[in-house]
Design a protein around this motif. Structure first.
Motif, short mmCIF file in Angstrom:
data_model
loop_
_atom_site.label_atom_id
_atom_site.label_comp_id
_atom_site.label_asym_id
_atom_site.label_seq_id
_atom_site.Cartn_x
_atom_site.Cartn_y
_atom_site.Cartn_z
N ILE A 1 0.83 -1.61 0.40
CA ILE A 1 0.03 0.10 0.10
C ILE A 1 0.98 1.19 -0.39
O ILE A 1 0.85 2.11 -1.49
CB ILE A 1 -0.59 -0.18 1.50
N VAL A 2 2.07 1.29 0.70
CA VAL A 2 2.67 2.31 1.11
C VAL A 2 3.23 2.72 -0.49
O VAL A 2 3.48 3.60 -1.25
CB VAL A 2 3.79 2.48 2.50
N THR A 3 4.10 1.10 -1.16
CA THR A 3 4.81 1.14 -2.45
C THR A 3 3.77 2.47 -3.43
O THR A 3 4.23 2.80 -4.73
CB THR A 3 5.02 0.08 -2.41
N LEU A 4 2.46 2.14 -2.99
CA LEU A 4 1.88 1.97 -4.67
C LEU A 4 1.61 3.98 -4.43
O LEU A 4 1.37 4.73 -5.35
CB LEU A 4 0.55 1.78 -4.29
N LEU A 5 1.65 4.18 -3.35
CA LEU A 5 1.35 5.75 -2.52
C LEU A 5 2.77 6.60 -2.96
O LEU A 5 2.08 7.79 -3.97
CB LEU A 5 0.59 6.36 -1.38
N VAL A 6 4.41 6.11 -2.60
CA VAL A 6 4.39 6.72 -3.06
C VAL A 6 4.56 6.71 -4.07
O VAL A 6 6.14 7.98 -4.90
CB VAL A 6 6.30 6.22 -2.13
N VAL A 7 5.15 5.88 -5.18
CA VAL A 7 5.14 5.54 -6.22
C VAL A 7 3.71 6.55 -7.03
O VAL A 7 4.20 7.61 -8.29
CB VAL A 7 4.05 4.71 -6.94
N VAL A 8 3.14 6.73 -6.69
CA VAL A 8 1.93 7.33 -7.32
C VAL A 8 2.17 8.87 -7.43
O VAL A 8 2.38 10.29 -7.89
CB VAL A 8 0.29 7.71 -6.94
N LEU A 9 2.92 9.36 -5.89
CA LEU A 9 3.27 10.27 -5.66
C LEU A 9 4.66 11.35 -6.81
O LEU A 9 4.80 12.43 -6.64
CB LEU A 9 3.66 10.76 -4.14
N LEU A 10 5.29 10.31 -6.30
CA LEU A 10 7.05 9.87 -7.16
C LEU A 10 6.35 10.38 -9.06
O LEU A 10 7.04 11.90 -9.36
CB LEU A 10 7.81 9.27 -7.54
N ILE A 11 5.71 9.50 -8.98
CA ILE A 11 5.01 10.23 -10.78
C ILE A 11 5.07 11.96 -10.29
O ILE A 11 5.34 12.42 -11.60
CB ILE A 11 3.88 9.41 -11.58
N TYR A 12 3.49 11.99 -10.02
CA TYR A 12 2.83 13.19 -9.56
C TYR A 12 3.98 14.65 -10.25
O TYR A 12 4.64 15.40 -10.42
CB TYR A 12 1.99 13.27 -9.21
N THR A 13 4.81 14.53 -8.86
CA THR A 13 6.10 15.16 -8.14
C THR A 13 6.95 15.00 -9.21
O THR A 13 7.55 16.27 -9.76
CB THR A 13 6.97 14.91 -6.84
N LEU A 14 7.65 14.63 -10.60
CA LEU A 14 8.73 14.28 -11.20
C LEU A 14 8.25 14.36 -12.41
O LEU A 14 8.86 15.19 -13.03
CB LEU A 14 9.61 12.75 -11.27
N LEU A 15 6.55 14.17 -12.73
CA LEU A 15 6.33 14.66 -14.17
C LEU A 15 6.07 15.62 -14.48
O LEU A 15 4.98 16.32 -15.69
CB LEU A 15 5.82 12.87 -14.87
N PHE A 16 4.39 16.14 -13.50
CA PHE A 16 3.52 17.05 -14.06
C PHE A 16 4.20 17.89 -13.48
O PHE A 16 3.70 19.13 -13.74
CB PHE A 16 1.67 16.65 -12.85
N LEU A 17 4.83 18.51 -12.25
CA LEU A 17 5.42 19.24 -11.38
C LEU A 17 6.10 20.23 -12.02
O LEU A 17 5.67 21.30 -12.35
CB LEU A 17 5.64 19.32 -10.29
N PRO A 18 6.57 20.27 -12.63
CA PRO A 18 7.82 20.27 -13.93
C PRO A 18 6.44 22.01 -14.94
O PRO A 18 6.80 22.22 -14.89
CB PRO A 18 8.26 19.95 -14.80
N ASN A 19 5.31 20.56 -15.54
CA ASN A 19 5.09 21.50 -15.93
C ASN A 19 3.50 22.82 -15.15
O ASN A 19 2.90 24.08 -15.64
CB ASN A 19 3.71 20.70 -16.78
N ILE A 20 3.50 22.51 -13.74
CA ILE A 20 2.89 23.64 -13.12
C ILE A 20 3.15 24.56 -13.11
O ILE A 20 3.23 25.90 -13.13
CB ILE A 20 2.72 22.55 -11.57
#
Length: 295
Positions: A201-220
């Motif tokens: 469960i923790v791994t899934l949440l960490v993966v989601v947060l990492l994907i969003y941080t690394l791939l979406f945050l630069p565009n924000i």
């Protein structure tokens, strides 16, 4: 994307690259290579992942439903990328890409929310979770994603549209952080949950947060900081990040696949235990050496 990730008739969105004609040859080559790799590898992987996750759907199990919708939104993005590389420049392709991109963000939030409710609100979730409820939530996410694209369809002022999309993409970031922190807190008190399930469960949440941080945050950041829009390197980096997001989402399949995830976690723990054993044995040898010399 068409002509190095340039939208047709959409000039100011956060993945737009208006200076493609003035970009350095190396940057264009890297962008072109990344797009081809993502399209060629992403399309078959996405189809296989969707079929595999669909096989995991069971009664009263909603997490795969959100992941399937996330993968479908990624598949739409890849199809739009392929169409742009083929030279197609219809507005419907651009709008479809924006719809899928916004939908993917919504389903990432749904995945984190579902995992949080399983641990933090188990009784409430046990009586509420079902496939019908999950499908209703998915319909709401797609509807909100469609509503966020409407300003582009009606040619609303670009500055207003940029603020709308900046808010849409920035809002999930603190929510994902909240779900991760609260889930970890709840897991510490959930003695009935097996240790392997906690790690999954923790791994899934960490993966989601990492994907969003690394791939979406630069565009924000690109949308909010006007000076960065004229920085060719950062502009290209933001485009590459969005291109890679569909491939990154495939990793969520391994997070819900028990056999694959357990093997990975066990191997990591095994390596860590081996390292600790080596360190402890080395420390024992170092401490025992002086004693043997004195004797």
């Amino acid at each position: 994307m068409q002509d190095n990730t340039t939208f047709n008739n959409i000039d100011d969105f956060n993945i737009t690259n208006n200076s493609s004609s003035q970009s350095d040859f190396n940057v264009e080559s890297i962008m072109h290579l990344v797009e081809l790799i993502v399209i060629c590898t992403g399309l078959p992987l996405m189809l296989v992942a969707i079929c595999a996750v669909y096989c995991l759907i069971q009664k009263d199990h909603s997490a795969p439903v959100y992941i399937i919708n996330l993968l479908i939104s990624d598949l739409i993005q890849l199809c739009c990328l392929a169409a742009w590389k083929a030279g197609e420049s219809h507005d419907i392709i651009s709008y479809s890409y924006l719809l899928a991109l916004t939908g993917s963000v919504g389903f990432m939030v749904c995945i984190s929310l579902e995992r949080y409710l399983v641990i933090a609100k188990p009784l409430w979730y046990r009586f509420r979770r079902n496939i019908k409820m999950s499908l209703m939530v998915c319909a709401v996410v797609w509807t909100l994603a469609f509503a966020s694209v409407l300003p582009y369809c009606f040619n609303v002022n670009h500055q207003v549209v940029e603020m709308i999309f900046a808010a849409v993409f920035l809002l999930p970031f603190p929510i994902l952080i909240f779900f991760l922190i609260e889930t970890i807190k709840a897991l510490s008190a959930a003695y009935s949950v097996p240790a392997e399930e906690k790690r999954r469960i923790v791994t899934l949440l960490v993966v989601v947060l990492l994907i969003y941080t690394l791939l979406f945050l630069p565009n924000i950041i690109w949308s909010l900081v006007e000076e960065l829009r004229f920085n060719q390197i950062f502009d290209s980096l933001a485009c590459i990040c969005l291109c890679l997001s569909p491939l990154a989402d495939v990793t969520m399949y391994f997070c819900i696949r028990k056999s694959a995830m357990d093997k990975l976690l066990k191997s990591c723990c095994h390596c860590e235990m081996k390292g600790n054993q080596k360190l402890s044995s080395t420390a024992v040898e170092n401490t025992s050496a002086p004693c043997t010399n004195t004797v």
